[in-house]
Design an enzyme around this catalytic site. Structure first.
Site, PDB file in Angstrom:
ATOM      1  N   LYS A 252      -1.875  -4.022 -10.095  1.00 18.43           N
ATOM      2  CA  LYS A 252      -2.005  -3.935 -11.543  1.00 18.43           C
ATOM      3  C   LYS A 252      -1.019  -4.895 -12.212  1.00 18.43           C
ATOM      4  CE  LYS A 252      -4.810  -0.746 -10.109  1.00 18.43           C
ATOM      5  NZ  LYS A 252      -4.453   0.656  -9.977  1.00 18.43           N
TER       6      LYS A 252
ATOM      7  N   ASP B 178       5.160   7.354  -9.819  1.00 15.26           N
ATOM      8  CA  ASP B 178       4.230   6.226  -9.727  1.00 15.26           C
ATOM      9  C   ASP B 178       4.385   5.454 -11.041  1.00 15.26           C
ATOM     10  OD1 ASP B 178       2.043   4.517  -9.908  1.00 15.26           O
ATOM     11  OD2 ASP B 178       0.708   5.869  -8.805  1.00 15.26           O
TER      12      ASP B 178
ATOM     13  N   ARG C  18       4.581  -6.964  11.158  1.00 14.59           N
ATOM     14  CA  ARG C  18       4.378  -5.608  10.615  1.00 14.59           C
ATOM     15  C   ARG C  18       5.727  -5.004  10.248  1.00 14.59           C
ATOM     16  NH1 ARG C  18       4.099  -1.665  14.112  1.00 14.59           N
ATOM     17  NH2 ARG C  18       2.547  -2.677  15.448  1.00 14.59           N
TER      18      ARG C  18
ATOM     19  N   TYR D 234      -3.736   9.378 -11.029  1.00 15.85           N
ATOM     20  CA  TYR D 234      -4.767   8.455 -10.554  1.00 15.85           C
ATOM     21  C   TYR D 234      -5.758   9.193  -9.630  1.00 15.85           C
ATOM     22  CZ  TYR D 234      -6.807   4.474  -8.121  1.00 15.85           C
ATOM     23  OH  TYR D 234      -7.684   3.580  -7.587  1.00 15.85           O
TER      24      TYR D 234
HETATM   25  C1  LIG Z   1      -4.631   1.700  -8.995  1.00 19.39           C
HETATM   26  C2  LIG Z   1      -3.624   2.762  -8.896  1.00 19.39           C
HETATM   27  C3  LIG Z   1      -3.241   3.278  -7.650  1.00 19.39           C
HETATM   28  C4  LIG Z   1      -3.886   2.814  -6.360  1.00 19.39           C
HETATM   29  O1  LIG Z   1      -3.602   1.475  -6.107  1.00 19.39           O
HETATM   30  P1  LIG Z   1      -4.575   0.477  -5.275  1.00 19.39           P
HETATM   31  O2  LIG Z   1      -3.816  -0.785  -5.319  1.00 19.39           O
HETATM   32  O3  LIG Z   1      -5.884   0.437  -6.004  1.00 19.39           O
HETATM   33  O4  LIG Z   1      -4.725   1.043  -3.908  1.00 19.39           O
HETATM   34  C5  LIG Z   1      -2.254   4.248  -7.630  1.00 19.39           C
HETATM   35  N1  LIG Z   1      -1.677   4.707  -8.765  1.00 19.39           N
HETATM   36  C6  LIG Z   1      -2.036   4.232  -9.981  1.00 19.39           C
HETATM   37  C7  LIG Z   1      -1.369   4.760 -11.200  1.00 19.39           C
HETATM   38  C8  LIG Z   1      -3.019   3.256 -10.091  1.00 19.39           C
HETATM   39  O5  LIG Z   1      -3.375   2.810 -11.303  1.00 19.39           O
END
Ligand SMILES: *Cc1c(COP(=O)(O)O)cnc(C)c1O
Length: 377
Positions: free
Chosen positions: A195, A170, A46, A98
């Site tokens: 992604k 982000d 962890r 998001y």
């Molecule tokens: C998908 C996404 C998240 C969340 O990510 P997960 O891997 O689904 O938990 C956060 N910010 C953006 C811009 C996203 O597209």
């Protein structure tokens, strides 16, 4: 070294015990101490794990930060970052972020005394108006989700400096291949590695990159204390995906602009959102701060959404984005359902908004598929 080279090599070297090129999956929970009171480099997975650390170093390198951290999901990274705030603190947040981030902030973190103002971060006036005496953070997504609004990172960093605020970007949508927010003065960069960074729709993960030792220590303390870390196998999959990030991003963007240009002329489409189109309101800023415009195209459909989606063969109806396979989704009932109707309305996410995650297929086939769907809608 150049970005393409670092995508393959940063953070990784052949295994010293075997010479294996592929980073080993260190599937262990714990590590033997060298002696009484003497842990080795690692003591518990962890806290730290070699496979995870390779991914963390690679992402930190690509973003140009000092340290990287890998999480079990993008939301685990978001949850960890928002714990930099405490009860009584306030954050200014982009209004079309998001949906899951919006839900975490507005429905969960508010229960612990943290307050949020959601606003469009597109002008100095808007941002300054939202800043309060207790404001500690500005949270940005650029391009935003799903409307691809562009925020001027230099402007936000400048306002943040004047007001001594922490800035978080982000960077999931552009990936570091097209945008590196740290170059514009942003303090902390965050990813859903689910992604583009992984890119193959086969793992859930997240990452944070910091810019100072102080921030890195705080994030590691939270990651370890909250247990939001990524698993070794997931880290390995994401490292594997990362090697082709530059190739994939180039092709995503090539296909996306071809699709945006096709849609803009279609009689059943009322508006197209893609920051690479000169007609996009954020085009000039996107051109200034990005090296490309990414693989997401959204648009407003004049005709029936259900019939359009049912008319597609290649674009699969699914949430998420950034994989090799092209996906289509209806923002209001899928990715942004968790945002709630009034917040969607404020952000301009109307019921006719369709989001495409443009994949790596041949663009002629993708356009033909969309053309068929539009015909049937
Ligand atoms: C998908 C996404 C998240 C969340 O990510 P997960 O891997 O689904 O938990 C956060 N910010 C953006 C811009 C996203 O597209």
């Amino acid at each position: 070294m150049k970005f393409d080279t670092r995508s393959i090599h940063a953070g990784r070297k052949p295994d010293p015990s075997t010479g294996a090129i592929s980073t080993s999956i260190c599937q262990t929970s714990t590590f033997v101490f060298e002696d009484y009171k003497q842990p080795g480099e690692y003591d518990y997975s962890r806290t730290g794990n070699p496979t995870r650390n390779a991914l963390e170093d690679a992402v930190a390198n690509l973003e140009g930060g000092n340290k990287g951290f890998a999480f079990s999901s993008g939301m685990a990274a978001v949850s960890t970052a928002i714990h930099l705030l405490k009860a009584g603190d306030h954050a200014v947040v982009g209004d079309d972020i998001y949906g899951g981030t919006h839900r975490l902030f507005s429905e969960i973190m508010t229960q612990y005394g943290i307050e949020f103002t959601f606003t469009r971060l597109n002008s100095r006036e808007n941002i300054e108006e939202a800043i309060q005496p207790d404001t500690k953070m500005i949270w940005i997504e650029t391009p935003s989700n799903p409307l691809l609004n562009i925020t001027d990172l230099e402007l936000v960093a400048d306002i943040a400096k004047e007001n001594q605020l922490l800035t978080v970007a982000d960077n999931t949508f552009p990936s570091p291949y097209f945008l590196r927010p740290i170059e514009y003065g942003i303090d902390l960069v965050l990813h859903s590695t689910t992604k583009y960074i992984n890119g193959h729709s086969d793992v859930i993960g997240g990452a944070i990159v910091t810019t100072t030792d102080e921030l890195a220590d705080k994030i590691h303390f939270l990651l370890n204390g909250m247990g939001t870390n990524a698993a070794p196998f997931d880290s390995w999959l994401i490292l594997r995906g990362l090697k082709t990030l530059p190739l994939r991003m180039k092709k995503h963007a090539e296909n996306a602009i071809a699709i945006a240009e096709f849609l803009i002329d279609h009689p059943k489409v009322s508006e197209v959102f893609y920051p690479g189109l000169p007609s996009h309101p954020g085009y000039e800023i996107a051109k200034k701060q990005m090296d490309g415009y990414g693989g997401i195209v959204s648009f407003k459909l004049k005709s029936d959404v259900g019939n359009f989606i049912r008319g597609l063969d290649l674009f699969l109806l699914a949430e998420s984005l950034g994989g090799a396979d092209s996906l289509v989704e209806h923002a209001a009932t899928m990715s942004h359902a968790s945002m709630g109707e009034s917040a969607r309305k404020q952000a301009g996410i109307t019921d006719d908004v369709i989001r495409l995650s443009v994949g790596l297929e041949d663009s002629d086939d993708l356009i033909e598929d969309l053309s068929r769907g539009l015909e049937r809608s």
